[in-house]
Write an enzyme that holds these catalytic residues in place. Structure first.
Site, PDB file in Angstrom:
ATOM      1  N   HIS A  77      48.485  30.515  39.113  1.00 42.03           N
ATOM      2  CA  HIS A  77      47.026  30.400  39.227  1.00 42.03           C
ATOM      3  C   HIS A  77      46.377  30.152  37.871  1.00 42.03           C
ATOM      4  O   HIS A  77      46.856  30.609  36.825  1.00 42.03           O
ATOM      5  CB  HIS A  77      46.410  31.607  39.937  1.00 42.03           C
ATOM      6  CG  HIS A  77      46.535  32.925  39.237  1.00 42.03           C
ATOM      7  ND1 HIS A  77      45.628  33.350  38.286  1.00 42.03           N
ATOM      8  CD2 HIS A  77      47.422  33.935  39.371  1.00 42.03           C
ATOM      9  CE1 HIS A  77      45.953  34.555  37.870  1.00 42.03           C
ATOM     10  NE2 HIS A  77      47.040  34.934  38.504  1.00 42.03           N
ATOM     11  N   ASP A  79      43.102  30.880  36.891  1.00 45.98           N
ATOM     12  CA  ASP A  79      42.060  31.785  36.400  1.00 45.98           C
ATOM     13  C   ASP A  79      42.646  33.037  35.770  1.00 45.98           C
ATOM     14  O   ASP A  79      43.807  33.390  35.973  1.00 45.98           O
ATOM     15  CB  ASP A  79      41.114  32.177  37.540  1.00 45.98           C
ATOM     16  CG  ASP A  79      41.830  32.958  38.638  1.00 45.98           C
ATOM     17  OD1 ASP A  79      42.916  32.514  39.062  1.00 45.98           O
ATOM     18  OD2 ASP A  79      41.313  34.010  39.060  1.00 45.98           O
ATOM     19  N   ASP A 107      48.562  36.309  32.264  1.00 48.23           N
ATOM     20  CA  ASP A 107      48.384  36.360  33.717  1.00 48.23           C
ATOM     21  C   ASP A 107      47.280  35.364  34.062  1.00 48.23           C
ATOM     22  O   ASP A 107      46.104  35.703  33.989  1.00 48.23           O
ATOM     23  CB  ASP A 107      48.010  37.783  34.140  1.00 48.23           C
ATOM     24  CG  ASP A 107      47.781  37.938  35.629  1.00 48.23           C
ATOM     25  OD1 ASP A 107      48.074  36.997  36.374  1.00 48.23           O
ATOM     26  OD2 ASP A 107      47.292  39.013  36.035  1.00 48.23           O
ATOM     27  N   GLU A 140      42.249  33.432  41.890  1.00 47.63           N
ATOM     28  CA  GLU A 140      43.243  34.354  42.442  1.00 47.63           C
ATOM     29  C   GLU A 140      42.825  35.794  42.179  1.00 47.63           C
ATOM     30  O   GLU A 140      43.035  36.681  43.019  1.00 47.63           O
ATOM     31  CB  GLU A 140      44.615  34.066  41.816  1.00 47.63           C
ATOM     32  CG  GLU A 140      45.776  34.799  42.463  1.00 47.63           C
ATOM     33  CD  GLU A 140      46.036  36.181  41.865  1.00 47.63           C
ATOM     34  OE1 GLU A 140      46.829  36.937  42.460  1.00 47.63           O
ATOM     35  OE2 GLU A 140      45.443  36.513  40.807  1.00 47.63           O
ATOM     36  N   GLU A 141      42.237  36.003  41.003  1.00 49.61           N
ATOM     37  CA  GLU A 141      41.859  37.363  40.611  1.00 49.61           C
ATOM     38  C   GLU A 141      40.668  37.906  41.402  1.00 49.61           C
ATOM     39  O   GLU A 141      40.336  39.086  41.298  1.00 49.61           O
ATOM     40  CB  GLU A 141      41.531  37.400  39.111  1.00 49.61           C
ATOM     41  CG  GLU A 141      42.668  36.963  38.190  1.00 49.61           C
ATOM     42  CD  GLU A 141      43.815  37.956  38.144  1.00 49.61           C
ATOM     43  OE1 GLU A 141      43.754  38.964  38.864  1.00 49.61           O
ATOM     44  OE2 GLU A 141      44.774  37.711  37.395  1.00 49.61           O
ATOM     45  N   ASP A 164      53.910  35.067  39.346  1.00 46.30           N
ATOM     46  CA  ASP A 164      52.703  35.865  39.116  1.00 46.30           C
ATOM     47  C   ASP A 164      52.988  37.362  39.177  1.00 46.30           C
ATOM     48  O   ASP A 164      52.236  38.130  39.761  1.00 46.30           O
ATOM     49  CB  ASP A 164      51.625  35.503  40.154  1.00 46.30           C
ATOM     50  CG  ASP A 164      50.268  36.103  39.818  1.00 46.30           C
ATOM     51  OD1 ASP A 164      50.046  36.463  38.647  1.00 46.30           O
ATOM     52  OD2 ASP A 164      49.433  36.222  40.729  1.00 46.30           O
ATOM     53  N   HIS A 345      45.887  42.556  32.668  1.00 45.54           N
ATOM     54  CA  HIS A 345      44.592  43.138  33.023  1.00 45.54           C
ATOM     55  C   HIS A 345      44.151  44.194  32.011  1.00 45.54           C
ATOM     56  O   HIS A 345      43.437  45.133  32.362  1.00 45.54           O
ATOM     57  CB  HIS A 345      44.620  43.731  34.437  1.00 45.54           C
ATOM     58  CG  HIS A 345      44.697  42.713  35.525  1.00 45.54           C
ATOM     59  ND1 HIS A 345      44.237  42.938  36.801  1.00 45.54           N
ATOM     60  CD2 HIS A 345      45.186  41.450  35.538  1.00 45.54           C
ATOM     61  CE1 HIS A 345      44.439  41.862  37.545  1.00 45.54           C
ATOM     62  NE2 HIS A 345      45.022  40.956  36.794  1.00 45.54           N
TER      63      HIS A 345
END
Length: 377
Positions: A77, A79, A107, A140-141, A164, A345
């Site tokens: 992904h 984003d 990520d 995705e997030e 991922d 994150h």
């Protein structure tokens, strides 16, 4: 030459850093999308931007040199979570890490870089492979929005690598939970807190009663629950009329999830009734659980790929979601692989360059061996 010798380590790292420097929070993937288009086209892919309300997905197709092999899907992904504006990082002693003011964005830009390097190698080395379908999703997030809006009718592959997952390269996610989010809106009655508080009904007090009673945290080894947001009140001298509580439940077990959901909602209704408050509950299923059985041929194939690359595979049960959940809903056998990102994150995010290389090696080996897997199957 061993397969690892085909990987241009300098180019791979440079690609990753180039991607990292592009700010791409969810629903704002335009700049990175154009960069990816150029790199995909250079690697011999045809590229489509599939737009939906809010953003777009990239679908790219690379024609294989071996006929009669079903396409293999490669996915990551575009984003990242925030903050990424003005991202700063260091690259020393084989480790690329954020300097602490932002996330790094490994990520999932580590996945993008690993896939792009594998495609570049296929193009320049003219290595034999089947057709490839590349999916770079957006947002995705924010609840797998891109994957949920993906035009699956344009894909013909039945097997996918979704890159991922966190940790050193070697992890394969064989199970992920169902994830539901919910919102409880409590409506009480406003009153002057200093003159006639007894005429009010405090929505915040009702919310506090609900929060103190519901299941929370680690419920069992397959289930978690969390209340993450509470909003309410207007001033200290006003009995608060409205409060909103938002939470989530995740479980690998359908019956446990159903029970915890009922517990939370029943506690909420009882607390509202006790306080004579009004209450509305809304909920949304973010994604459904999947589980890949140990005897699944594609999982066995991927275990073999890792071992051939000199990496011991590790099967893990994830507590989070990924686009793999949506692929499974569409009947596609998707394995979510770790890319090497660690501390995702957070402002302590990092990745070791050896994992970027290993991640690319696994993708390349899978692409080259997929035809043999299909013929055996």
């Amino acid at each position: 030459m061993e397969l690892s010798g085909y990987i241009n380590k300098t180019r791979l790292i440079d690609t990753f850093l180039e991607l990292v420097k592009v700010n791409s929070p969810s629903f704002k993937e335009g700049a990175i999308g154009e960069l990816l288009r150029k790199k995909l086209e250079k690697a011999g892919c045809s590229v489509e931007f599939q737009e939906y309300d809010g953003s777009f997905n990239i679908l790219a197709f690379k024609t294989g040199t071996i006929p009669n092999i079903p396409p293999l899907i490669l996915s990551g992904h575009m984003d990242t979570i925030e903050p990424t504006e003005g991202i700063t990082f260091s690259a020393e002693n084989g480790v690329i890490r954020t300097t602490g003011k932002t996330v790094l964005g490994a990520d999932d830009k580590s996945a993008l870089a690993e896939i792009l390097e594998a495609l570049a190698i296929l193009e320049e080395r003219d290595l034999p492979h089947g057709d490839l379908e590349i999916v770079f999703s957006s947002a995705e997030e924010k609840g797998l929005c891109g994957a949920k809006n993906l035009e699956f009718s344009k894909l013909h592959g039945t097997h996918a690598l979704v890159l991922d997952s966190s940790g050193p390269v070697g992890s394969l996610v064989f199970a992920a939970p169902t994830h539901i989010t919910y919102e409880v809106k409590i409506t009480g009655k406003a009153a002057h807190a200093g003159i006639e508080p007894e005429k009010g009904i405090s929505a915040i007090r009702t919310a506090a009663k609900i929060i103190s009673r519901v299941p929370d945290g680690r419920i069992d080894d397959e289930t978690t629950a969390n209340i993450g947001v509470i909003n309410g009140g207007t001033a200290t001298n006003v009995v608060p009329k409205e409060t909103v509580v938002r939470g989530e439940i995740r479980s690998h077990n359908k019956e446990t999830l159903k029970r915890i959901r009922s517990d939370i909602f029943d506690h909420a209704r009882r607390a509202a009734k006790e306080d004579r408050a009004q209450m509305e509950i809304s909920e949304s299923e973010e994604y459904r659980s999947f589980r890949i059985e140990e005897d699944e041929p594609f999982l066995s194939f991927m275990n073999g790929v890792f071992r051939d690359c000199g990496i011991e595979p590790s099967l893990i049960k994830s507590g989070g979601g990924s686009d793999a959940s949506v692929f499974h809903d569409e009947g596609i056998m998707a394995v979510n692989l770790s890319t090497g990102m660690q501390g995702a994150h957070s402002t302590e995010e990092f990745i070791e360059t050896k994992d970027l290389v290993n991640g690319c090696l696994v993708v390349l080996k899978t692409v080259l061996e997929f035809g043999l897997f299909v013929k055996k199957g």
